[in-house]
Every structure is written in structure tokens, then in C-alpha cells.
Design a protein around this motif. Structure first.
Motif, PDB file in Angstrom:
ATOM      1  N   VAL A   2      42.423  84.471  83.729  1.00  0.00           N
ATOM      2  CA  VAL A   2      41.911  85.345  84.529  1.00  0.00           C
ATOM      3  C   VAL A   2      42.208  86.860  84.099  1.00  0.00           C
ATOM      4  O   VAL A   2      43.395  87.158  83.927  1.00  0.00           O
ATOM      5  CB  VAL A   2      42.189  85.184  86.192  1.00  0.00           C
ATOM      6  CG1 VAL A   2      41.345  86.474  86.704  1.00  0.00           C
ATOM      7  CG2 VAL A   2      41.638  84.030  86.684  1.00  0.00           C
ATOM      8  N   LEU A  11      47.153  83.709  86.684  1.00  0.00           N
ATOM      9  CA  LEU A  11      46.247  82.434  87.345  1.00  0.00           C
ATOM     10  C   LEU A  11      45.615  81.882  86.468  1.00  0.00           C
ATOM     11  O   LEU A  11      45.160  82.198  85.344  1.00  0.00           O
ATOM     12  CB  LEU A  11      45.138  83.326  88.227  1.00  0.00           C
ATOM     13  CG  LEU A  11      45.603  84.302  89.416  1.00  0.00           C
ATOM     14  CD1 LEU A  11      44.356  85.218  89.758  1.00  0.00           C
ATOM     15  CD2 LEU A  11      46.017  83.366  90.558  1.00  0.00           C
ATOM     16  N   TYR A  13      42.875  78.167  86.713  1.00  0.00           N
ATOM     17  CA  TYR A  13      42.067  77.357  87.364  1.00  0.00           C
ATOM     18  C   TYR A  13      42.146  75.896  86.974  1.00  0.00           C
ATOM     19  O   TYR A  13      42.219  75.771  85.674  1.00  0.00           O
ATOM     20  CB  TYR A  13      40.633  77.697  87.483  1.00  0.00           C
ATOM     21  CG  TYR A  13      40.576  79.003  88.518  1.00  0.00           C
ATOM     22  CD1 TYR A  13      40.847  79.021  89.795  1.00  0.00           C
ATOM     23  CD2 TYR A  13      40.265  80.200  87.904  1.00  0.00           C
ATOM     24  CE1 TYR A  13      40.623  80.077  90.698  1.00  0.00           C
ATOM     25  CE2 TYR A  13      40.408  81.411  88.659  1.00  0.00           C
ATOM     26  CZ  TYR A  13      40.662  81.424  90.225  1.00  0.00           C
ATOM     27  OH  TYR A  13      40.457  82.617  90.546  1.00  0.00           O
ATOM     28  N   ASP A  17      39.064  73.695  91.471  1.00  0.00           N
ATOM     29  CA  ASP A  17      39.272  74.990  92.087  1.00  0.00           C
ATOM     30  C   ASP A  17      37.842  75.682  91.742  1.00  0.00           C
ATOM     31  O   ASP A  17      37.069  75.268  91.039  1.00  0.00           O
ATOM     32  CB  ASP A  17      40.326  75.625  90.851  1.00  0.00           C
ATOM     33  CG  ASP A  17      41.731  75.156  91.174  1.00  0.00           C
ATOM     34  OD1 ASP A  17      41.817  74.640  92.383  1.00  0.00           O
ATOM     35  OD2 ASP A  17      42.274  75.366  90.207  1.00  0.00           O
ATOM     36  N   PHE A  19      35.699  79.751  91.875  1.00  0.00           N
ATOM     37  CA  PHE A  19      36.132  81.239  91.815  1.00  0.00           C
ATOM     38  C   PHE A  19      34.819  81.984  91.998  1.00  0.00           C
ATOM     39  O   PHE A  19      33.689  81.301  91.789  1.00  0.00           O
ATOM     40  CB  PHE A  19      36.793  81.696  90.512  1.00  0.00           C
ATOM     41  CG  PHE A  19      36.102  81.267  89.406  1.00  0.00           C
ATOM     42  CD1 PHE A  19      35.240  81.839  88.646  1.00  0.00           C
ATOM     43  CD2 PHE A  19      36.477  79.849  88.872  1.00  0.00           C
ATOM     44  CE1 PHE A  19      34.586  81.265  87.648  1.00  0.00           C
ATOM     45  CE2 PHE A  19      35.970  79.516  87.624  1.00  0.00           C
ATOM     46  CZ  PHE A  19      34.882  80.265  86.898  1.00  0.00           C
ATOM     47  N   GLY A  20      34.643  83.190  92.374  1.00  0.00           N
ATOM     48  CA  GLY A  20      33.462  83.886  92.584  1.00  0.00           C
ATOM     49  C   GLY A  20      33.033  84.143  93.908  1.00  0.00           C
ATOM     50  O   GLY A  20      31.946  84.701  94.105  1.00  0.00           O
ATOM     51  N   GLU A  21      33.568  83.362  94.794  1.00  0.00           N
ATOM     52  CA  GLU A  21      33.077  83.195  96.097  1.00  0.00           C
ATOM     53  C   GLU A  21      33.004  84.737  97.016  1.00  0.00           C
ATOM     54  O   GLU A  21      32.171  85.018  97.693  1.00  0.00           O
ATOM     55  CB  GLU A  21      33.896  82.296  96.960  1.00  0.00           C
ATOM     56  CG  GLU A  21      35.168  82.607  97.530  1.00  0.00           C
ATOM     57  CD  GLU A  21      36.303  82.181  96.208  1.00  0.00           C
ATOM     58  OE1 GLU A  21      37.272  82.570  96.689  1.00  0.00           O
ATOM     59  OE2 GLU A  21      35.881  81.961  95.215  1.00  0.00           O
ATOM     60  N   ARG A  30      31.669  91.256  90.708  1.00  0.00           N
ATOM     61  CA  ARG A  30      32.928  90.411  90.299  1.00  0.00           C
ATOM     62  C   ARG A  30      34.268  91.425  90.014  1.00  0.00           C
ATOM     63  O   ARG A  30      34.040  92.229  89.500  1.00  0.00           O
ATOM     64  CB  ARG A  30      32.680  89.476  89.183  1.00  0.00           C
ATOM     65  CG  ARG A  30      31.488  88.596  89.531  1.00  0.00           C
ATOM     66  CD  ARG A  30      31.542  87.352  88.685  1.00  0.00           C
ATOM     67  NE  ARG A  30      30.535  86.344  88.904  1.00  0.00           N
ATOM     68  CZ  ARG A  30      30.449  85.559  89.738  1.00  0.00           C
ATOM     69  NH1 ARG A  30      31.195  85.541  90.836  1.00  0.00           N
ATOM     70  NH2 ARG A  30      29.327  84.919  89.822  1.00  0.00           N
ATOM     71  N   VAL A  34      36.735  85.548  84.131  1.00  0.00           N
ATOM     72  CA  VAL A  34      37.416  84.134  84.046  1.00  0.00           C
ATOM     73  C   VAL A  34      37.031  83.724  82.699  1.00  0.00           C
ATOM     74  O   VAL A  34      35.766  83.652  82.482  1.00  0.00           O
ATOM     75  CB  VAL A  34      37.181  83.502  85.018  1.00  0.00           C
ATOM     76  CG1 VAL A  34      37.764  82.126  85.030  1.00  0.00           C
ATOM     77  CG2 VAL A  34      37.278  83.949  86.483  1.00  0.00           C
TER      78      VAL A  34
END
Length: 161
Positions: A2, A11, A13, A17, A19-21, A30, A34
Motif C-alpha cells: 500500500v 500494510l 492484504y 481482505d 480495501f477501497g470501501e 482513494r 494498492v
């Protein structure tokens, strides 16, 4: 990996996992980039689908909590809109047998309602009673600012409050 502003963050993933939520929930750009460090398969979800799923899930959870709160005697006089506010503030926690939920003498800033399972109440190390689903504890410390009057320990295999 990341990246934030070109700088690598600590970090990583892996399977399961997400991401982006946050960008989807708040309609914001964003905050980070990633990068895949190896070949992987990803699932992608567009913003409108994400919001429909999230809102539907939140509504179902709220309805279940409101229904449950109707069964709690101390809350029986509440109006449904007050129960909805309370339901939105509730955070579910799970405890395993033997795990201490609250300790006698501690400051109390939370009220607990047992959703599932059995707890035992002890005062000065001596058994006082058991509490089960729909029963509650922690109201004295919350309403009076007194320290916890007893310890409460998860007794059944799994306790959900």
C-alpha cells in the motif's frame, strides 16, 4: 503493498481482505494506491451495488436489534424511534466461557444486554446469580457513575452481548 503519497505503508492484504470501501462509502477519492506483489484474483464491486448491499444489511441489522430491544424489560416503555437510535448505537461483542466481561470496582461507562448465552455475577469473589438472554447488567454504574458493583463472567461456551 500500500502506497500513500508514494511512500510504502506497513500494510499487506491477503485472501479475504478488502480495501477501497471508504472511498465508496463517502464518495471520496482513494486515499492510497494498492499494488499487487504477486498474481492474484480480485473481486470488484461498483459504488451503487456496494451502497445497496451495505444499506440493506444495516436495515436488517437495525430491525433485528429493535425487535430484540422490545423484549428487554427495562426498555419496554421506549418508543420505537428511541429504540432505533439505541439499536444504531449498539455494538455486538462475543465472549468465551471464563472471560471476564466487567470487573467489580472498575469504572463503568457501558450497559450490557445479553443477546445469547449465560453469564455469572460475582460480588467479592462469591457467586450471586446467573443472567441469560434478554437480561442486562451495567446499568447502575452507567446511571450513577458508581464503580462496578460486581464482576460478570461469561459462563456458557459463547456469550453475545
Amino acid at each position: 503493498h500500500v502506497l500513500l503519497g508514494g511512500k510504502k505503508l506497513d500494510l499487506e492484504y491477503s485472501d479475504g481482505d478488502g480495501f477501497g470501501e471508504l472511498a465508496l462509502m463517502y464518495n471520496a477519492p482513494r486515499a492510497a494506491t494498492v499494488l499487487a506483489v504477486e498474481d492474484c484474483d480480485l473481486w470488484r464491486l461498483d459504488q451503487s451495488s456496494f451502497k445497496v448491499i451495505l444499506i440493506g444489511s444495516a436495515i436488517k441489522k437495525r430491525e433485528a436489534y429493535v425487535q430484540f430491544l422490545r423484549t428487554v424489560p427495562i426498555l419496554s416503555e421506549m418508543a420505537d424511534n428511541e429504540r432505533m437510535v439505541l439499536a444504531d448505537a449498539m455494538r455486538e461483542r462475543k465472549y468465551k466461557a471464563g472471560q471476564v466481561i466487567v470487573s467489580q470496582g472498575d469504572a463503568g461507562d457501558e450497559f450490557y444486554i445479553i443477546a445469547d448465552g449465560t453469564v455469572k455475577v460475582e460480588r467479592d469473589g462469591k457467586f450471586v446469580s446467573n443472567l441469560n438472554g434478554g437480561q442486562y447488567f451495567g446499568e447502575i454504574a452507567l446511571l450513577t457513575s458508581k464503580k462496578r458493583q460486581a464482576s460478570v463472567i461469561a459462563e456458557s461456551e459463547s456469550v453475545k452481548v
